[in-house]
Design an enzyme around this catalytic site. Sequence first.
Site, PDB file in Angstrom:
ATOM      1  N   GLY A 154       0.807  -1.213   0.000  1.00  0.00           N
ATOM      2  CA  GLY A 154       0.000   0.000   0.000  1.00  0.00           C
ATOM      3  C   GLY A 154       0.836   1.255   0.000  1.00  0.00           C
ATOM      4  O   GLY A 154       2.065   1.207  -0.086  1.00  0.00           O
TER       5      GLY A 154
ATOM      6  N   VAL B 288       1.115   3.627   2.431  1.00  0.00           N
ATOM      7  CA  VAL B 288       1.880   3.918   3.642  1.00  0.00           C
ATOM      8  C   VAL B 288       3.183   3.104   3.668  1.00  0.00           C
ATOM      9  O   VAL B 288       4.258   3.670   3.869  1.00  0.00           O
ATOM     10  CB  VAL B 288       1.026   3.709   4.913  1.00  0.00           C
ATOM     11  CG1 VAL B 288       1.850   4.009   6.144  1.00  0.00           C
ATOM     12  CG2 VAL B 288      -0.222   4.600   4.890  1.00  0.00           C
TER      13      VAL B 288
ATOM     14  N   GLU C 169       5.908 -11.097   1.650  1.00  0.00           N
ATOM     15  CA  GLU C 169       5.153 -11.851   0.648  1.00  0.00           C
ATOM     16  C   GLU C 169       5.066 -11.148  -0.699  1.00  0.00           C
ATOM     17  O   GLU C 169       4.828 -11.788  -1.701  1.00  0.00           O
ATOM     18  CB  GLU C 169       3.755 -12.235   1.174  1.00  0.00           C
ATOM     19  CG  GLU C 169       2.890 -11.060   1.550  1.00  0.00           C
ATOM     20  CD  GLU C 169       1.587 -11.479   2.243  1.00  0.00           C
ATOM     21  OE1 GLU C 169       1.616 -12.379   3.090  1.00  0.00           O
ATOM     22  OE2 GLU C 169       0.548 -10.878   1.942  1.00  0.00           O
TER      23      GLU C 169
ATOM     24  N   ILE D 116      -7.595  -2.307   9.971  1.00  0.00           N
ATOM     25  CA  ILE D 116      -8.845  -1.544   9.934  1.00  0.00           C
ATOM     26  C   ILE D 116      -8.991  -0.749  11.224  1.00  0.00           C
ATOM     27  O   ILE D 116      -9.323   0.430  11.207  1.00  0.00           O
ATOM     28  CB  ILE D 116     -10.040  -2.494   9.711  1.00  0.00           C
ATOM     29  CG1 ILE D 116     -10.016  -3.025   8.272  1.00  0.00           C
ATOM     30  CG2 ILE D 116     -11.357  -1.791  10.014  1.00  0.00           C
ATOM     31  CD1 ILE D 116     -11.042  -4.109   7.990  1.00  0.00           C
TER      32      ILE D 116
ATOM     33  N   LYS E 180     -12.561   7.629   6.328  1.00  0.00           N
ATOM     34  CA  LYS E 180     -13.821   8.210   5.838  1.00  0.00           C
ATOM     35  C   LYS E 180     -13.980   9.667   6.293  1.00  0.00           C
ATOM     36  O   LYS E 180     -14.985  10.011   6.954  1.00  0.00           O
ATOM     37  CB  LYS E 180     -15.020   7.379   6.319  1.00  0.00           C
ATOM     38  CG  LYS E 180     -15.024   5.957   5.775  1.00  0.00           C
ATOM     39  CD  LYS E 180     -15.812   5.846   4.482  1.00  0.00           C
ATOM     40  CE  LYS E 180     -15.692   4.428   3.920  1.00  0.00           C
ATOM     41  NZ  LYS E 180     -15.991   4.350   2.507  1.00  0.00           N
TER      42      LYS E 180
END
Lengths: 500, 500
Positions: free
Chosen positions: A268, A270, A291, A361, A405
């Site tokens: 990702g 970050v 991985e 999350i 969000k």
Amino acid sequence: MSERIANAALQGKVMSAEEAAQFIDNGATVGMSGFTGAGYPKALPTAIAERAKKEHAAGNDYKINVLTGASTAPDCDGVLAEADAINYRAPYQSDPSMRKAINSAAMKYQDIHLSHMGMLVQQNFIDVDVAVIEAVRITEEGNVVPSSAVGNNVEYMDAADKIIIEINEWQSLELEGMHDIWEMPKLPNRVPIPITKPGDRIGTPYIEVDPEKIVAIVKTDEADRNAPFKPADEISEKIAGNFLDFLEAEVAAGRLSYDGYIMQSGVGNVPNAVMAGLLDSKFNNIQAYTEVIQDGMVDLIDSGKMTVASATSFSLSPEYAHKMNEEASNYREHIILRPQQISNHPEVIRRVGLIATNGMIESDIYGNINSTNVSGTRMMNGIGGSGDFTRNAYISSFISPSEAKDGKISTIVPFASHIDHTEHDAMVVITEYGYADLRGLAPRDRVAKMIAIAHPDYRAQLEEYYERALKGKALHTPHDLGTAFSFHINLAENGTMRLD
Amino acid sequence: MSERIANAALQGKVMSAEEAAQFIDNGATVGMSGFTGAGYPKALPTAIAERAKKEHAAGNDYKINVLTGASTAPDCDGVLAEADAINYRAPYQSDPSMRKAINSAAMKYQDIHLSHMGMLVQQNFIDVDVAVIEAVRITEEGNVVPSSAVGNNVEYMDAADKIIIEINEWQSLELEGMHDIWEMPKLPNRVPIPITKPGDRIGTPYIEVDPEKIVAIVKTDEADRNAPFKPADEISEKIAGNFLDFLEAEVAAGRLSYDGYIMQSGVGNVPNAVMAGLLDSKFNNIQAYTEVIQDGMVDLIDSGKMTVASATSFSLSPEYAHKMNEEASNYREHIILRPQQISNHPEVIRRVGLIATNGMIESDIYGNINSTNVSGTRMMNGIGGSGDFTRNAYISSFISPSEAKDGKISTIVPFASHIDHTEHDAMVVITEYGYADLRGLAPRDRVAKMIAIAHPDYRAQLEEYYERALKGKALHTPHDLGTAFSFHINLAENGTMRLD
């Protein structure tokens, strides 16, 4: 074509994807190649989806079970989900159409540790009927050279009665030699894995296959799902800075050296910002036992900062994928692609002593981590390899912005609504507000550290929760179960976790 | 005494426990021997507790941090907790007085995987000032032969500046030869552990120690905390029967053989009932790769059904402890006591392919397991080795009666109030009503299986919860967060989880 299919007998097996899809019956379990959008079959999934649509139109049942390495792409998981062609799927996915099908109960998904999937097949917990595997080349002996991901190709081809190979000419022939294929003998004959350093090669550059099992070969010429990385934003850069501060503190404490930091990193923006930060750091001889190879690692290799990267797959931007294809023969001096059972194996992870860094999350105030189910119910992608690494790493860290969000969601909550990594395993949590080092702390001593890295807008709410929890009768892990999920319930009812 | 202290120089270090306690300063971190009530120091804890009381009476601060192998006894954890002598405790305990202190926030407890504790000390995450270790004998060279538990003795003595040895004459000299001491080199020099079968011996029968560090030797002559096992009750026997049915089903499925089942087992009456059941089963050449040797395993060894048991400690009834002391030289042909970092090491656990069977406090309807915190807040004992085995076993199972507290508590709940083992790791849950085999199932498909093994009095409540959960918007893991803890809240408010 003989360059790509050196085995003469197998040249006669070339056919169209539509023809090959006839080998896949209703109810079949299909083991596919593919990991983080690399090395997945490009033609068969669409052909299977088309067949499913025809069967459904004719009033016939047609659904299959699909196992992969990890996530694939819209033209694999996406088309299959849209055609309602899947009954059961494991171990990881990230496709929007598939996610919708999973969360509407239109299909079944089991979220399995990536290191466990191949093992479960080897041990006959799950039978594989057909393997569909993308390859760079088939050798004269009929052995298979995988493409940009190894995944569970070895276990699926071993277990399957029938094998369909997709030869993708887009994938560079020079990937040959980058793979290191080693298979764990089945129980009770397992042996130590002879890897002590990330760069150790222990196997062959191809997968040994019984050519009799290859029933079809399909030719493709399509790029992997290579998505561009977004440029790092301010928050990613702050998180990366805090992560580097943490590494520096470990060096200062004598628990880490500037020479030989071994990295595991989730995928990702970050993590890519972290790698960009490492380019300018004092760390040298960085190694990855991870991985996925992503852009930031390629930059570290180019700069000489990273000496070797062991993984099972690529996840590159189009630009970097192009470079990898062009210069694979150089990169294979520094990159090893292994079966995911080995890239993610607890034995090797524990032995080499890596620092694991994964996204999340949410975390609760005690360091229990939710990596998979939004508000405890809605599957995002899956646990992937985060459990394989977190459980066995030298140091296990999680990185995340403190909010999501547009501030409606706090990623630090009173009680994680799904728990994928327990307080026993997570050691350090990092946001743009700093790092919470939870090592050596009883639960009550972790709370202030976790609230300190929460977004300032949520700190008072978290403190109020903890004060309420401290009024309980049992105070080892103070909780007020009546309001433990108040943040999530408020989000569901009012569209925000903010209680103002 | 020269038989017990063969090193001449060290004979001069013999002193009273009161004198030895002077080496332990306020604030010290003390690494103690002891695991499940075996091999813990018998004299120093009381001497330290007495010192703490005197210091407190004189208005002085005096608290220490205590690390052990696992649980100890009233005359170790109990006296220290009662004297308010502990600041921080890890990694496992089960003493009622200590539990009370932990849950009233009078002391801090960190619940750490048993395989991680020694490693965290080796890696300098936790410093040890003084090691207090019970031994059978000190050799001529000054090496230490542990007693009835190895635990973290190696790592604690290695890390400590000062070592205090308790020579316990109650422990049989014939235990010498039963231990197998092997230490993992520190990072970055870790190597594969050369164990491929539970019976492999790879080390020495003693712990190498720098005799210069031994500052005191204290003589004791006291039995371990050996509690009698209760005779199996009807429910334990039913659970054991269901567990054996599960094993038989694995044999029928071709995933297990009657020859060579490798057992890991938690401690208690239900596991002992399982072992009694195995005595009359078709299984032979049973092996244990586990952390504790209990009565039932001794019976299996005596019967010839079990060929070898690898563990780190005993947990026997007084009668069996007596027999072990009398016949240690015979039993050491079949029993190996290892450092707990090795008995519980993920590498070896994964390699040998064992079936893990542990108790639990509760499981939720998706197979998330709570092993530690009653109603999410009150610490019972700790996770112990259950995570080490569950995460890496061939098959991971949990056994429990379906109810507790005379039916006021259901051990199957909508949402586990603390999660120590995730749905990714737990595979099979067994109660007196049957076994729920969760392997290969998406979350929704697990619910009916879990409700079927719940107590009949709670099944309707669980079904009502699930029906409510199915009304949610996201259905991968259906939950109704507003009532997810309704069972626990009802228990707190009305003294029962029953909603009638």
